[in-house]
Design a protein around this motif. Structure first.
Motif, mmCIF file in Angstrom:
data_model
loop_
_atom_site.group_PDB
_atom_site.id
_atom_site.type_symbol
_atom_site.label_atom_id
_atom_site.label_comp_id
_atom_site.label_asym_id
_atom_site.label_seq_id
_atom_site.Cartn_x
_atom_site.Cartn_y
_atom_site.Cartn_z
ATOM 1 N N SER A 157 0.842 -1.247 -0.106
ATOM 2 C CA SER A 157 0.051 0.000 0.147
ATOM 3 C C SER A 157 0.775 1.316 0.000
ATOM 4 O O SER A 157 0.722 2.307 -1.001
ATOM 5 C CB SER A 157 -1.005 0.008 1.149
ATOM 6 N N THR A 168 5.455 9.307 3.237
ATOM 7 C CA THR A 168 4.996 8.037 3.037
ATOM 8 C C THR A 168 6.051 6.853 3.253
ATOM 9 O O THR A 168 5.872 5.863 3.856
ATOM 10 C CB THR A 168 4.316 7.978 1.661
ATOM 11 N N TYR A 181 -1.466 15.550 6.827
ATOM 12 C CA TYR A 181 -2.925 15.079 6.695
ATOM 13 C C TYR A 181 -4.248 15.516 7.128
ATOM 14 O O TYR A 181 -5.224 15.292 7.208
ATOM 15 C CB TYR A 181 -2.905 13.431 7.213
ATOM 16 N N HIS A 197 -5.480 7.338 10.398
ATOM 17 C CA HIS A 197 -6.663 7.815 9.654
ATOM 18 C C HIS A 197 -7.895 7.597 10.437
ATOM 19 O O HIS A 197 -9.065 8.076 9.843
ATOM 20 C CB HIS A 197 -6.988 6.695 8.725
ATOM 21 N N HIS A 206 -6.710 0.639 7.177
ATOM 22 C CA HIS A 206 -5.473 1.330 7.400
ATOM 23 C C HIS A 206 -4.600 0.715 8.906
ATOM 24 O O HIS A 206 -3.839 1.477 9.213
ATOM 25 C CB HIS A 206 -5.902 2.872 7.670
ATOM 26 N N GLU A 260 -7.406 6.461 1.109
ATOM 27 C CA GLU A 260 -6.240 7.137 1.311
ATOM 28 C C GLU A 260 -6.308 8.392 0.604
ATOM 29 O O GLU A 260 -6.372 8.534 -0.643
ATOM 30 C CB GLU A 260 -5.093 6.116 0.884
#
Lengths: 244, 122
Positions: A32, A64, A110, A145, A200, B10
């Motif tokens: 991912s 990431t 984020y 998340h 996630h 995402e």
């Protein structure tokens, strides 16, 4: 009456690390972030991207890759052939501060928040500093998340008799009460599906933190809330201070 | 302007798809899980849906079932973007899935090409 559920996990995940089963699961979960990194890389090199967009994409790429590296580091530490980890007195507050500091840039990027609940006079615990960091970073990465600017992910330290509990509270979908047992079952069955309801949340990282906790003679667990979950690690209070 | 719904949990990947579609003149609506996806379809019916199979809460299959339950939403072509190598279009086509894009090997332009291919007859 509280709707909170409680599950505590102790012992018995050695078998996972004696076989190649986990590596297939790990490869699947590392796909991912790699997919995201590849797409970000392609976007960076596109012709019609402004300098500002390019900077943003570059930052996303870095964050990431750091997240993927944290998962890889946890696995690497776990799969090393060892039966225990050297323990020392550790200040849990300073560890939590380091974790929040390390994860803050990703949460900010984020549009999320991660905080540490203030607390004075936290007792020293017996732990392996690196392993404890890995456990809390994994909990934090998994929670990314499942929080928001209004509902920040929060690290909290609390006393439980001769134990100190460090919890990471999120606001994600419910977790099953037998979470770790289910994860082990999935790996055993080679069922590579992600954690139900929480794609996630890395199942591999949870199995890894369970092993790291075992190597420190401590335990990890989850608490279910109406609106999320707390993943925690219980550590022994250090007796060092009582000798003074 | 044709609207495409991107369902991706995402957010940075969703941003990436959105940039590509908007650059080709599509209007993009976004959803990160099944609940907001259904609301979005009701508010702004899209000409196509691009979706991941990894969604928080009720999973992607539940969403596909829900979309197939209504005559209007059942007609919306769905494009699945996934890193799962063993996905079979024949198995997913009863759920309205018209294309599967392997996200491990896709290139810029694949998303737009897929949307064009599934909306060409609309």
């Amino acid at each position: 009456m509280s709707a909170e559920g409680y599950h505590h996990i102790e012992g018995g995940s050695n078998w996972l690390f004696d076989s190649p089963i986990l590596s297939a699961q790990a490869a699947s979960e590392l796909t991912s972030p790699l997919v995201l990194m590849r797409q970000l890389g392609l976007a960076v090199s596109a012709e019609n991207v402004s300098d500002e967009e390019r900077r943003l994409l570059g930052k996303q790429l870095t964050l990431t890759s750091e997240r993927a590296l944290r998962l890889a580091a946890s696995l690497s530490m776990t799969t090393a052939n060892q039966q225990s980890l050297p323990l020392e007195p550790v200040n849990p507050m300073s560890i939590c501060q380091e974790v929040v500091h390390e994860l803050m840039p990703m949460f900010t990027a984020y549009g999320k928040r991660i905080t540490l609940k203030p607390r004075s006079r936290v007792p020293l615990t017996v732990a392996n500093r690196k392993a404890l960091m890995r456990i809390l970073l994994a909990f934090g990465d998994n929670a990314l998340h499942y929080g928001s600017a209004e509902h920040p992910i929060q690290l909290a330290i609390s006393g439980h008799g001769d134990k100190v509990r460090i919890g990471v509270r999120d606001y994600g979908p419910a977790v099953p009460t037998d979470l770790w047992k289910r994860l082990e079952g999935r790996v055993q069955r080679r069922a590579l599906a992600p954690l139900s309801n929480r794609p996630h949340t890395s199942g591999v990282s949870l199995i890894a933190v369970q092993r790291l906790a075992e190597l420190m003679d401590s335990a990890v667990g989850t608490i279910r809330h109406r609106d999320g979950a707390t993943f925690y690690v219980d550590l022994r209070v250090s007796g060092q201070m009582s000798l003074l | 302007m044709s609207t495409v719904l991107v369902i991706e949990s995402e957010p940075w990947l969703g941003d990436h798809y959105q940039r590509q579609l908007e650059a080709r003149g599509y209007k993009v609506t976004r959803a990160s899980h099944a609940y907001t996806a259904i609301d979005s379809v009701d508010e702004t019916p899209p000409v196509a849906i691009i979706m991941s199979l990894l969604l928080d809460g009720p999973g992607a299959l539940n969403l596909l079932h829900e979309l197939q339950s209504y005559t209007d939403t059942a007609k919306i072509p769905i494009i699945v973007c996934s890193s799962m190598a063993d996905l079979d279009l024949d198995e997913l086509s009863p759920y309205g899935v018209k294309r599967i894009i392997n996200s491990t090997s896709m290139h810029p332009g694949d998303i737009v090409a897929a949307v064009r291919s599934v909306t060409i007859d609309l």
